[in-house]
Design a protein around this motif. Structure first.
Motif, mmCIF file in Angstrom:
data_model
loop_
_atom_site.group_PDB
_atom_site.id
_atom_site.type_symbol
_atom_site.label_atom_id
_atom_site.label_comp_id
_atom_site.label_asym_id
_atom_site.label_seq_id
_atom_site.Cartn_x
_atom_site.Cartn_y
_atom_site.Cartn_z
ATOM 1 N N ALA A 298 0.832 -1.203 0.000
ATOM 2 C CA ALA A 298 0.000 0.000 0.000
ATOM 3 C C ALA A 298 0.868 1.256 0.000
ATOM 4 C CB ALA A 298 -0.929 -0.004 1.210
ATOM 5 N N ALA A 299 1.955 1.230 0.755
ATOM 6 C CA ALA A 299 2.852 2.388 0.795
ATOM 7 C C ALA A 299 3.524 2.607 -0.558
ATOM 8 C CB ALA A 299 3.903 2.182 1.888
ATOM 9 N N ILE A 300 3.901 1.513 -1.231
ATOM 10 C CA ILE A 300 4.499 1.631 -2.563
ATOM 11 C C ILE A 300 3.497 2.255 -3.529
ATOM 12 C CG2 ILE A 300 5.285 0.281 -4.548
ATOM 13 C CD1 ILE A 300 6.528 -1.694 -2.542
ATOM 14 N N ALA A 301 2.263 1.755 -3.514
ATOM 15 C CA ALA A 301 1.239 2.268 -4.422
ATOM 16 C C ALA A 301 0.962 3.746 -4.170
ATOM 17 C CB ALA A 301 -0.047 1.455 -4.264
ATOM 18 N N ALA A 302 0.909 4.145 -2.904
ATOM 19 C CA ALA A 302 0.628 5.545 -2.573
ATOM 20 C C ALA A 302 1.721 6.463 -3.098
ATOM 21 C CB ALA A 302 0.482 5.695 -1.058
ATOM 22 N N LYS A 303 2.972 6.038 -2.965
ATOM 23 C CA LYS A 303 4.076 6.864 -3.471
ATOM 24 C C LYS A 303 4.025 6.947 -4.999
ATOM 25 C CE LYS A 303 6.519 8.085 0.226
ATOM 26 N NZ LYS A 303 7.824 7.524 0.572
ATOM 27 N N ALA A 304 3.714 5.844 -5.652
ATOM 28 C CA ALA A 304 3.654 5.842 -7.117
ATOM 29 C C ALA A 304 2.557 6.773 -7.623
ATOM 30 C CB ALA A 304 3.430 4.421 -7.632
ATOM 31 N N LEU A 305 1.424 6.804 -6.919
ATOM 32 C CA LEU A 305 0.310 7.658 -7.348
ATOM 33 C C LEU A 305 0.647 9.132 -7.235
ATOM 34 C CD1 LEU A 305 -2.745 5.724 -5.884
ATOM 35 C CD2 LEU A 305 -2.127 5.994 -8.290
ATOM 36 N N LYS A 306 1.551 9.491 -6.349
ATOM 37 C CA LYS A 306 1.961 10.886 -6.246
ATOM 38 C C LYS A 306 2.718 11.332 -7.494
ATOM 39 C CE LYS A 306 2.086 11.326 -1.209
ATOM 40 N NZ LYS A 306 2.914 11.620 -0.027
ATOM 41 N N LEU A 307 3.421 10.393 -8.125
ATOM 42 C CA LEU A 307 4.122 10.718 -9.365
ATOM 43 C C LEU A 307 3.218 10.598 -10.576
ATOM 44 C CD1 LEU A 307 7.750 9.233 -9.283
ATOM 45 C CD2 LEU A 307 7.040 11.615 -9.111
ATOM 46 N N PHE A 308 2.381 9.560 -10.583
ATOM 47 C CA PHE A 308 1.501 9.309 -11.732
ATOM 48 C C PHE A 308 0.060 9.154 -11.237
ATOM 49 C CE2 PHE A 308 5.612 8.203 -13.453
ATOM 50 C CZ PHE A 308 5.548 8.637 -14.777
ATOM 51 N N PRO A 309 -0.644 10.268 -11.017
ATOM 52 C CA PRO A 309 -2.020 10.182 -10.514
ATOM 53 C C PRO A 309 -2.950 9.386 -11.426
ATOM 54 C CG PRO A 309 -1.171 12.428 -10.355
ATOM 55 C CD PRO A 309 -0.177 11.648 -11.150
ATOM 56 N N SER A 310 -2.655 9.334 -12.713
ATOM 57 C CA SER A 310 -3.533 8.628 -13.658
ATOM 58 C C SER A 310 -3.553 7.128 -13.429
ATOM 59 C CB SER A 310 -3.085 8.913 -15.096
ATOM 60 O OG SER A 310 -1.787 8.395 -15.330
ATOM 61 N N LEU A 311 -2.641 6.608 -12.610
ATOM 62 C CA LEU A 311 -2.623 5.179 -12.320
ATOM 63 C C LEU A 311 -3.661 4.783 -11.270
ATOM 64 C CD1 LEU A 311 1.228 4.449 -12.224
ATOM 65 C CD2 LEU A 311 -0.374 4.013 -14.099
ATOM 66 N N ALA A 312 -4.401 5.742 -10.768
ATOM 67 C CA ALA A 312 -5.327 5.469 -9.668
ATOM 68 C C ALA A 312 -6.342 4.384 -10.013
ATOM 69 C CB ALA A 312 -6.048 6.755 -9.263
ATOM 70 N N GLY A 313 -6.779 4.297 -11.238
ATOM 71 C CA GLY A 313 -7.781 3.293 -11.611
ATOM 72 C C GLY A 313 -7.202 2.016 -12.169
ATOM 73 N N VAL A 314 -5.883 1.868 -12.143
ATOM 74 C CA VAL A 314 -5.222 0.706 -12.738
ATOM 75 C C VAL A 314 -5.151 -0.428 -11.719
ATOM 76 C CG1 VAL A 314 -3.025 -0.133 -13.663
ATOM 77 C CG2 VAL A 314 -3.923 2.099 -14.373
ATOM 78 N N HIS A 315 -5.374 -1.646 -12.173
ATOM 79 C CA HIS A 315 -5.344 -2.802 -11.282
ATOM 80 C C HIS A 315 -3.928 -3.362 -11.164
ATOM 81 C CE1 HIS A 315 -9.677 -3.138 -10.836
ATOM 82 N NE2 HIS A 315 -9.789 -2.903 -12.140
ATOM 83 N N ALA A 316 -3.587 -3.750 -9.936
ATOM 84 C CA ALA A 316 -2.340 -4.481 -9.711
ATOM 85 C C ALA A 316 -2.593 -5.952 -10.026
ATOM 86 C CB ALA A 316 -1.875 -4.321 -8.281
ATOM 87 N N MET A 317 -1.763 -6.516 -10.861
ATOM 88 C CA MET A 317 -1.924 -7.908 -11.301
ATOM 89 C C MET A 317 -1.251 -8.883 -10.337
ATOM 90 S SD MET A 317 -0.903 -9.371 -15.068
ATOM 91 C CE MET A 317 0.820 -8.844 -14.943
ATOM 92 N N ARG A 318 -0.099 -8.475 -9.819
ATOM 93 C CA ARG A 318 0.612 -9.333 -8.883
ATOM 94 C C ARG A 318 1.636 -8.491 -8.127
ATOM 95 N NH1 ARG A 318 5.728 -11.310 -10.858
ATOM 96 N NH2 ARG A 318 6.175 -10.541 -12.960
ATOM 97 N N ALA A 319 2.248 -9.103 -7.142
ATOM 98 C CA ALA A 319 3.324 -8.468 -6.382
ATOM 99 C C ALA A 319 4.383 -9.521 -6.098
ATOM 100 C CB ALA A 319 2.792 -7.877 -5.088
#
Length: 400
Positions: A298-319
């Protein structure tokens, strides 16, 4: 004339690169791995080949050497194999962009880049228009940006496999499912390693076991301060073209250089040829606990969204996550071990092993042959305070 026999302990990308360099140079090379080729740390990374995250000093010099050698190495491999096999490497010199999103970040990034330029790195400041053209989906909240044209990416398991395959073509041999259990010494020299299938003799033994290098060293009778540091990556579903460079926030450099054991995250965003987007990064010291933690992702995703807000609706396939070989002074360990003749190390690259692999291999070969090294290998020596420990188990001597 007999060829020098080398046992490479580890078939990750460091072991594969060293095996290839030595086999091509005429050494008799045997690669041992307790699991399979590229099965551990190598297959759990992003495949980064970076100069952008390293300040002036020995690691940057090794990164610059490696960055020069990567295209040369792949070109040499291309002359001996099919284009289809080489395509699995997915070499992509797409360049990197480091972005600051705060005034404090800009104040740190711009002098850092200036110091890199003085050390020969291409680090080009970008204005807002150039940044928008290069990365149209990037956040508008940015205070500075620097373009690094020499940053590149490979598919890590594919790259390691290509290096190892070229080593085998040059005469190297590979034994998987073969764990190093202990040492056989004679006259203070390592003459063989013990395995479940019996002793394996050689003239030189190279410890390239990544995060497990400390354990391998202890089994052979010496102390090596290498600890696992864990990182995780999120992978999105395939997307239309969205991210065109390796893009990360300026905090990433600080996270790389920190020795803190608690969780650190910074935004690292890049696409793959398959269309997926890799989101990193995290760093934490948790031993060999391999559990994925939702709060870390969740922390990784939150940081990534700060750089690329358009990724907000994108699904994570795996980790996925993996362990990196951490050294307290953040420098690799490359060269002979003065405490046990015949034992060498090529480890401690933490998260930079993919990028630094071919440069490390070149140093190992130059040191083994006694020739002049292209860069100063002294800072990577084994007998430095950050690497040596005081607890040194004894080794059973085998008499002649």
């Amino acid at each position: 004339m007999d060829r020098t026999r080398v046992v490479m302990m580890g078939a990750g990308i460091i072991g594969a690169a060293c095996a290839r360099e030595l086999a091509v140079a005429g050494f008799d090379v045997l690669v041992l791995d307790r699991a399979g080729a590229a099965a551990a740390s190598t297959s759990h990374g992003e495949g980064n080949i970076l100069v952008s995250d390293k300040g002036p000093g020995p690691e940057l010099e090794l990164a610059q050497l490696s960055r020069r050698l990567w295209p040369e190495t792949l070109a040499a491999i291309a002359g001996r194999t099919s284009s289809q096999e080489l395509a699995t490497v997915e070499w992509d010199p797409k360049g990197g962009i480091v972005v600051a999103t705060t005034a404090e970040g800009a104040e740190a990034l711009l002098p850092f880049a200036a110091a890199q330029r003085a050390a020969g790195v291409r680090a080009e400041p970008m204005d807002s228009d150039a940044l928008t053209e290069a990365e149209p989906f990037l956040t508008e909240r940015r205070t500075a940006a620097v373009h690094y044209p020499d940053d590149a990416q490979v598919q890590p398991a594919g790259a390691a496999t290509a290096l190892l395959a070229d080593a085998l073509r040059a005469g190297a041999r590979l034994r998987t499912g073969c764990e190093v259990l202990g040492a056989v010494t004679r006259g203070g020299r390592l003459t063989a390693v013990r395995t479940a299938d019996g002793p394996v003799e050689a003239d030189v033994f190279v410890n390239a076991a990544g995060p497990w290098s400390g354990d391998v060293a202890r089994r052979l009778g010496v102390q090596l301060v290498i600890r696992p540091r864990r990182g995780e990556v999120l992978v999105t579903t395939p997307q239309p073209p969205t991210v065109f460079h390796k893009v990360y926030d300026a905090d990433y450099v600080g996270a790389v250089g920190s020795g803190a054991g608690d969780l650190q995250t910074s935004a690292v965003v890049e696409s793959t040829r398959a269309g997926t987007i890799l989101l990193g990064s995290s760093r934490r010291r948790v031993g060999f606990d391999d559990r994925l933690r939702p709060e870390v992702l969740a922390a990784i995703a939150a940081k990534a969204l700060k750089l690329f807000p358009s990724l907000a609706g994108v699904h994570a396939m795996r980790a996925y996550g993996g362990f990196r070989p951490y050294v307290p002074d953040h420098l690799p360990v490359i060269g002979p071990d003065p405490r046990l003749a015949g034992l060498w190390h090529a480890t401690g690259h933490e998260g930079a092993g993919i990028g630094l692999s071919v440069g490390t291999a070149r140093l190992v070969r130059e040191l083994l042959t006694g020739g002049r090294t292209e860069i100063d290998a002294g800072p990577f020596r084994v007998d430095r305070p950050a690497v040596l420990g005081t607890d040194t188990p004894g080794v059973t001597e085998e008499e002649s």
